[in-house]
Motif scaffolding. Structure first.
Motif, short mmCIF file in Angstrom:
data_model
loop_
_atom_site.label_atom_id
_atom_site.label_comp_id
_atom_site.label_asym_id
_atom_site.label_seq_id
_atom_site.Cartn_x
_atom_site.Cartn_y
_atom_site.Cartn_z
N LEU A 56 9.12 4.58 7.75
CA LEU A 56 9.21 3.73 8.93
C LEU A 56 8.04 2.74 8.94
CD1 LEU A 56 10.01 6.91 9.94
CD2 LEU A 56 10.70 5.59 11.92
N VAL A 57 8.36 1.45 8.81
CA VAL A 57 7.34 0.40 8.86
C VAL A 57 7.42 -0.25 10.24
CG1 VAL A 57 6.51 -1.75 7.84
CG2 VAL A 57 7.48 0.04 6.37
N VAL A 58 6.37 -0.07 11.04
CA VAL A 58 6.42 -0.42 12.45
C VAL A 58 5.20 -1.26 12.83
CG1 VAL A 58 7.73 1.66 12.98
CG2 VAL A 58 5.24 1.70 13.17
N HIS A 59 5.33 -2.01 13.95
CA HIS A 59 4.18 -2.82 14.36
C HIS A 59 4.07 -3.00 15.87
CE1 HIS A 59 7.41 -5.83 14.38
NE2 HIS A 59 6.64 -6.58 15.15
N TYR A 83 2.13 1.87 9.98
CA TYR A 83 1.95 0.85 11.01
C TYR A 83 1.23 -0.35 10.38
CZ TYR A 83 -2.68 3.05 11.28
OH TYR A 83 -3.90 3.58 10.97
N ASP A 84 1.46 -1.51 10.94
CA ASP A 84 0.80 -2.73 10.47
C ASP A 84 -0.68 -2.65 10.86
OD1 ASP A 84 -0.06 -5.31 9.90
OD2 ASP A 84 1.70 -6.28 10.75
N GLU A 85 -1.56 -2.85 9.89
CA GLU A 85 -3.00 -2.76 10.14
C GLU A 85 -3.46 -3.75 11.20
OE1 GLU A 85 -5.82 -1.08 10.56
OE2 GLU A 85 -5.77 -0.47 8.46
N LYS A 86 -2.75 -4.86 11.34
CA LYS A 86 -3.18 -5.86 12.33
C LYS A 86 -2.50 -5.67 13.69
CE LYS A 86 0.01 -9.61 10.96
NZ LYS A 86 0.92 -8.76 10.19
N SER A 87 -1.78 -4.56 13.87
CA SER A 87 -1.21 -4.25 15.18
C SER A 87 -2.33 -3.97 16.18
CB SER A 87 -0.29 -3.03 15.09
OG SER A 87 0.86 -3.30 14.36
N PRO A 88 -2.06 -4.12 17.47
CA PRO A 88 -3.08 -3.84 18.49
C PRO A 88 -3.57 -2.39 18.42
CG PRO A 88 -1.21 -5.00 19.45
CD PRO A 88 -0.81 -4.62 18.06
N ALA A 89 -4.82 -2.19 18.75
CA ALA A 89 -5.44 -0.87 18.69
C ALA A 89 -4.69 0.18 19.52
CB ALA A 89 -6.90 -0.96 19.12
N PHE A 119 4.71 -9.93 -0.04
CA PHE A 119 4.91 -8.69 -0.79
C PHE A 119 4.35 -7.47 -0.07
CE2 PHE A 119 3.96 -5.53 -4.07
CZ PHE A 119 5.17 -5.49 -4.75
N ASN A 120 3.38 -7.67 0.83
CA ASN A 120 2.80 -6.48 1.47
C ASN A 120 3.79 -5.73 2.36
OD1 ASN A 120 2.55 -8.37 3.67
ND2 ASN A 120 0.51 -8.89 2.87
N ARG A 121 4.92 -6.40 2.73
CA ARG A 121 6.00 -5.67 3.43
C ARG A 121 6.64 -4.65 2.48
NH1 ARG A 121 8.95 -2.70 4.61
NH2 ARG A 121 10.66 -2.63 6.11
N VAL A 122 6.80 -5.04 1.21
CA VAL A 122 7.30 -4.12 0.19
C VAL A 122 6.27 -3.01 -0.07
CG1 VAL A 122 8.03 -3.88 -2.22
CG2 VAL A 122 8.71 -5.90 -0.89
N GLN A 123 5.01 -3.42 -0.15
CA GLN A 123 3.94 -2.47 -0.46
C GLN A 123 3.86 -1.37 0.60
OE1 GLN A 123 2.03 -2.70 -3.44
NE2 GLN A 123 1.72 -0.58 -2.79
N ALA A 124 4.14 -1.72 1.84
CA ALA A 124 4.11 -0.71 2.91
C ALA A 124 5.11 0.41 2.62
CB ALA A 124 4.43 -1.37 4.25
N ASP A 125 6.33 0.05 2.21
CA ASP A 125 7.31 1.05 1.83
C ASP A 125 6.87 1.81 0.58
OD1 ASP A 125 9.49 1.32 3.64
OD2 ASP A 125 10.27 -0.62 3.03
N LEU A 126 6.34 1.09 -0.40
CA LEU A 126 5.90 1.74 -1.64
C LEU A 126 4.82 2.78 -1.35
CD1 LEU A 126 5.73 -1.32 -4.08
CD2 LEU A 126 7.46 0.48 -4.03
N ASN A 127 3.93 2.49 -0.40
CA ASN A 127 2.89 3.45 -0.03
C ASN A 127 3.50 4.74 0.52
OD1 ASN A 127 1.11 1.46 -0.78
ND2 ASN A 127 0.41 0.99 1.29
#
Length: 354
Positions: A56-59, A83-89, A119-127
């Protein structure tokens, strides 16, 4: 009459759920688990023998993420949240707190800053793939979702339909038109790594794909077998193709569609096979503005980036079309279809003795 009632409720009684309130709710895990019914999920032997993995890639919308997980939850499954690292705290804190309460839900070990069409959207899933492969849970299939998806099937129904796939993969994979080809025939780079400025600028023409790979396009979302994920993780051909895709535009919309067409991969879709559109694949039901009303009824909600944000008027269509998940829902625009789907899924679970 019920739609009319819903419109009145939405107009007069809409209250936004805050990320902070989920952090408060999950600060007492036993109470949260009991209140939300995670301790009372019926699991059949069939489900125990067929675990599903989720990426689940969420933000945003922490409570929507929780409702999504609750709707697809089974103690037999395993859930990776990126979660997206730049999402609010407050959002990140709420998601971490949620994961800490559920033993089979965890946060990805490596977190990316996710930018649109990069590409970092793909990388999130790859992680998440890497983490899930290291899990002790012997899952059979991997499904990726975003925070504004919602299921149209119960877990037992998903298990039954996944078994029918018999190791094949399910996703959109079609031959690209002239417009889509521009996305991977030129180099793109991220311009301005900030929350506000994240556009991609075209530079120059790219070299052709490595190993003579033929490009297909599709969706960022998929249903992939564990055998396929294991193959991906160890294949030099796949690694070369992923590297080649790093400076393409929206690589998540061609990588998976292409990889399943490579001859000999587990669950292969042969290159000679006709196009599999998003309406043929059961993976994700999305209503695009450009195809209304020719392929489906007009959106009764609103459009954002040409995608319909579902309202109550879509409910019957969503339930009857045959897909497994739908996108997009927005609890701040219309929470009622989400609640209706929750209730409908609960009814279906009772049909299976739960």
């Amino acid at each position: 009459m019920e739609v009319e009632k819903a419109l009145i409720i939405k107009k007069n009684q809409l209250v936004e759920d805050t990320d902070e309130s989920l952090s408060v709710a999950t600060s007492n895990c036993p109470l949260f688990i009991q209140t939300r019914g995670y301790d009372d999920v019926c699991v059949s032997e069939e489900e125990k023998d067929f675990p599903i993995a989720y990426s689940l890639v969420v933000h945003k919308y922490a409570w929507m993420v929780e409702r999504l997980i609750k709707a697809i939850y089974s103690p037999a499954n395993i859930y990776c949240i990126h979660y997206d690292e730049k999402s609010p705290a407050p959002f990140k804190s709420a998601i971490k707190s949620l994961a800490s309460c559920l033993p089979n839900v965890f946060i990805a070990s490596k977190i990316e800053y996710v930018y649109y069409a990069s590409f970092n959207r793909v990388q999130a899933d790859l992680n998440c793939f890497s983490d899930l492969l290291r899990s002790e849970v012997k899952w059979k299939y991997l499904i990726n979702l975003c925070g504004q998806d919602f299921p149209l099937r119960t877990n037992i129904e998903l298990v039954s339909e996944l078994k029918e796939l018999n190791g094949t993969n399910m996703l959109e994979t079609i031959r690209p038109n002239k417009y889509k080809k521009q996305r991977f025939t030129h180099n793109y780079e991220l311009v301005g790594k900030s929350v506000l400025k994240k556009q991609l600028a075209r530079k120059k023409k790219k070299s052709p794909p490595p190993h003579g790979i033929e490009i297909f396009v599709g969706s960022a979302y998929f249903v992939l077998s564990q055998d396929f994920i294991v193959y991906m993780n160890s294949s030099a051909v796949v690694k070369d193709f992923l590297k080649w895709s790093e400076d393409t535009f929206s690589p998540d919309e061609h990588i998976w569609a292409t990889l399943v067409r490579i001859p000999g991969v587990p669950g292969e879709v042969p290159r000679s096979h006709p196009d599999i559109t998003d309406l043929v694949s059961k993976t994700r039901l999305v209503k695009w503005f450009g195809y209304e009303p020719h392929l489906y009824p007009p959106c009764s909600g609103i459009h954002i980036h040409e995608v319909c944000i579902y309202s109550l008027g879509e409910l019957r269509w969503l339930l009857n079309y045959g897909h497994w998940f739908a996108n997009k829902f927005d609890p701040n625009m219309d929470p009622i279809p989400i609640q209706c789907l929750e209730e409908k899924l609960e009814e279906r679970r009772k049909l299976f003795g739960c």
